[in-house]
Motif scaffolding. Structure first.
Motif, short mmCIF file in Angstrom:
data_model
loop_
_atom_site.label_atom_id
_atom_site.label_comp_id
_atom_site.label_asym_id
_atom_site.label_seq_id
_atom_site.Cartn_x
_atom_site.Cartn_y
_atom_site.Cartn_z
N ALA A 34 20.42 -5.57 24.87
CA ALA A 34 21.18 -6.69 24.32
C ALA A 34 20.56 -7.16 23.01
CB ALA A 34 21.22 -7.84 25.32
N ASN A 35 21.36 -7.26 21.97
CA ASN A 35 20.96 -7.78 20.67
C ASN A 35 19.96 -6.91 19.91
OD1 ASN A 35 22.61 -10.08 21.13
ND2 ASN A 35 20.99 -10.88 22.45
N PRO A 51 26.19 -5.90 23.45
CA PRO A 51 26.22 -7.29 23.91
C PRO A 51 25.54 -7.47 25.27
CG PRO A 51 28.40 -6.30 24.12
CD PRO A 51 27.50 -5.23 23.57
N TYR A 52 25.05 -6.43 25.89
CA TYR A 52 24.42 -6.59 27.21
C TYR A 52 23.30 -5.56 27.39
CZ TYR A 52 27.24 -2.55 28.61
OH TYR A 52 27.80 -1.30 28.69
N TYR A 280 34.44 0.38 17.83
CA TYR A 280 33.10 0.52 17.29
C TYR A 280 32.99 1.88 16.62
CZ TYR A 280 33.02 1.33 22.36
OH TYR A 280 33.34 1.62 23.65
N LEU B 66 32.46 -10.19 29.06
CA LEU B 66 32.08 -10.47 27.68
C LEU B 66 33.03 -11.52 27.10
CD1 LEU B 66 31.58 -6.85 26.27
CD2 LEU B 66 29.84 -8.41 27.15
N THR B 67 32.52 -12.35 26.22
CA THR B 67 33.40 -13.25 25.48
C THR B 67 34.18 -12.43 24.44
OG1 THR B 67 31.76 -13.67 23.78
CG2 THR B 67 31.74 -15.13 25.69
N GLU B 69 34.34 -12.95 21.35
CA GLU B 69 33.46 -12.77 20.19
C GLU B 69 32.50 -11.58 20.40
OE1 GLU B 69 30.10 -15.33 17.82
OE2 GLU B 69 31.28 -16.35 19.35
N GLU B 70 31.92 -11.53 21.62
CA GLU B 70 31.00 -10.42 21.92
C GLU B 70 31.73 -9.08 21.88
OE1 GLU B 70 27.72 -12.46 24.92
OE2 GLU B 70 29.69 -11.92 25.71
N ALA B 71 32.93 -9.07 22.44
CA ALA B 71 33.69 -7.82 22.52
C ALA B 71 34.08 -7.31 21.13
CB ALA B 71 34.93 -8.00 23.39
N ARG B 73 32.36 -7.94 18.33
CA ARG B 73 31.23 -7.98 17.40
C ARG B 73 30.99 -6.66 16.67
NH1 ARG B 73 25.71 -10.17 19.81
NH2 ARG B 73 25.44 -8.05 20.54
N ASN B 74 31.23 -5.54 17.34
CA ASN B 74 30.93 -4.25 16.74
C ASN B 74 32.13 -3.59 16.05
OD1 ASN B 74 28.01 -3.42 17.34
ND2 ASN B 74 28.70 -4.31 19.28
#
Lengths: 424, 89
Positions: A34-35, A51-52, A280, B66-67, B69-71, B73-74
């Motif tokens: 994550a991050n 994100p995780y 992505y 996931l929120t 925003e998180e989903a 983000r990439n």
């Protein structure tokens, strides 16, 4: 000296308590953190930030471990040398001018160079065991289903497992104790059968008295002379310590490399379809429609070995070829499994050289993909049969370290750990 | 078996990967060699297998994911909380 073992160096401190408190762990860069960016050694994910956390990463933190970075690897795990990485090759700390093996070459090099106490890799067809052998460290591929794959970026789901690398068998076993176990987020995780020995660190007691070790001619005959000599010396040492050695035969392994590559490439062609430059992955240079844009993104993002495997996998699954390649490969896979099952009626573990050759020179194998695939002959049968296997240092040739591989029956990790620890 | 450039182009279009001309030629040659090696699978005996599979079930409970925003983000491009893709046709 830097061996380019890491793609991203970033320290995430553990909370100081637990079995791995004070220990540093390097994580292969296809395991989500994550991050912290997770590239899979690919340009297409050069900026990807998960994100995780993968389940194994959560378990490391719970055990108090400190993560020191994300390690270099063949792009998406596709390679035997770590040279297909978009972030440059890793050098072998144990063999000057040679590759560290792959695809978890950065993890093995980090451990060999002392840049991390322990490391995690992933093993789809030998990607933990090969670099362990080439760098003179220990690497273990668990039984399929023992360790959660949640958060591992998929290459070939039906074959791969996350596994530990360490300087010693005991270290690898301790790390396995932390990461093993059921996970509601990975429905392919399984509990070991009732009565199975699951305290892996305690199994590293070096006691091989009464153990029967099978040596298959098919996996020893073709090995390089120096590798064979080192392997035979290790077998003699195990016999001296009280193990019984038996010749066994595994005729099915003759088509294991073919079966492995057909299945792995087919699964890869499906898995890597997600990197479309929309959700992505890097965006290609195209203003065309969806298909044109998708094709441009993948041309820009993927390296040559990844394209080669996705295309061959697409070919093997395409109309008219599915039965010829994919279905046959599934038969070959069932044959390998049956062969090992029958062998484990006779012996406790199967031993062979991990790699039939010493570490390649940097650059040596890049032009000939088939030659590189053939080097996986001794490791891929284990993934096809869903079995556990460990690679342990077994001496050196002039060209670098040699590893000996012990394969056990499903959930027989304790037995292969015991056998491996007898050589330390 | 011989793999020609046309066949590599066809597979590349199925896989949605653009290739350079030099890659097409190189892949045709390599695929020929690799697929010939795979021919050995023709001699594999048919194996009777009884797969030991168990259904893995869990209660269907609501939990956090996931929120948005998180989903997102990439994603290279987004608009109004959605992924932004190229034209469909």
């Amino acid at each position: 000296m830097s061996y380019n073992a890491f793609i991203t160096e970033e320290t995430i401190e553990g909370d100081g308590s637990g079995p791995l408190a004070g220990r540093t762990v390097a994580i292969k860069d296809n395991i989500s953190t994550a991050n912290v960016r997770t590239t899979c050694g690919s340009n297409t994910l050069a900026e990807y930030v998960p994100p995780y956390d993968a389940t194994v990463v959560e378990r490391l933190f719970e055990a108090g471990a400190t993560i020191v970075g994300k390690t270099n690897m063949d792009e998406f795990g596709m390679g035997t040398t770590t040279e297909t990485s978009a972030f440059g090759p890793t050098e072998n700390p144990a063999a000057d001018g040679r590759v560290p093996g792959g695809s978890s070459g950065g993890s093995a090099a980090a451990v060999a160079a002392g840049e991390a106490d322990l490391a995690l890799g992933s093993d789809t067809g030998g990607s933990v065991r090969c670099p362990a052998a080439f760098c003179g460290v220990v690497g273990l591929k668990p039984t399929y289903g023992l360790v959660s794959r949640y958060g591992l970026v998929a290459y070939a789901n039906s074959l791969e497992q996350i596994g530990p690398l360490a300087p010693t068998v005991g270290g690898a076993a301790e790390l396995l104790d932390v990461i093993a176990g059921l996970d509601p987020n990975d429905a392919t995780t399984r509990a070991p059968p009732e009565g199975a020995e699951t305290d892996y660190a305690a199994a590293a007691d070096g006691d091989v008295g009464g153990l029967t070790i099978g040596v298959p001619t098919e996996l020893t005959e073709g090995a390089d002379d120096g590798v064979r000599t080192a392997f035979e010396e290790s077998i003699t040492e195990l016999e001296r310590q009280g193990a019984t050695i038996e010749d066994v035969s595994l005729p099915s392994v003759e088509t294991a490399v073919q079966a492995y590559y057909v299945i792995a490439m087919s699964e890869a062609s499906s898995n890597l379809a997600r990197f479309d430059g929309v959700r992505y992955g890097t965006k290609g240079d195209s203003d065309g429609n969806w298909n044109e844009s998708f094709a441009a993104a993948r041309e820009a993002g993927f390296g040559e070995e990844v394209k080669r495997r996705v295309l061959l996998g697409t070919y093997a699954l395409s109309a008219g070829y599915h039965d010829k390649y994919y279905k046959r490969a599934q038969d070959a896979r069932a044959w390998v499994k049956q062969d090992f099952d029958e062998t484990f009626d006779q012996v406790d573990v199967v031993a062979s050289p991990t790699m039939p050759v010493p570490p390649f020179e940097l650059g040596e194998s890049l032009d000939d993909p088939l030659q590189m695939y053939l080097a996986d002959a001794n490791t891929v049968p284990v993934n096809l049969a869903n079995l556990p296997a460990i690679s342990v240092p077994a001496g050196e040739t002039d060209e670098g370290p040699v590893g000996i591989q012990f394969v056990g029956p499903a959930f027989g990790e304790a037995t292969i750990i015991r056998a491996g620890s007898a050589l330390e | 078996m011989t793999v020609d450039d046309e066949e590599v182009r066809h597979v590349a279009s199925l896989a949605r990967i653009d290739l350079e001309e030099t890659e097409i030629e190189r892949f045709a040659e390599q695929f020929d060699e690799i697929l010939e090696y795979f021919e050995a699978l023709d001699d594999v005996p048919e194996i009777e297998t009884e797969t030991d599979l168990t259904n893995v079930m869990r209660p269907d409970e609501v939990r956090d994911g996931l929120t948005q925003e998180e989903a997102l983000r990439n994603a290279p491009e987004t608009e109004d909380g959605y992924f932004k893709g190229p034209n469909v046709s």
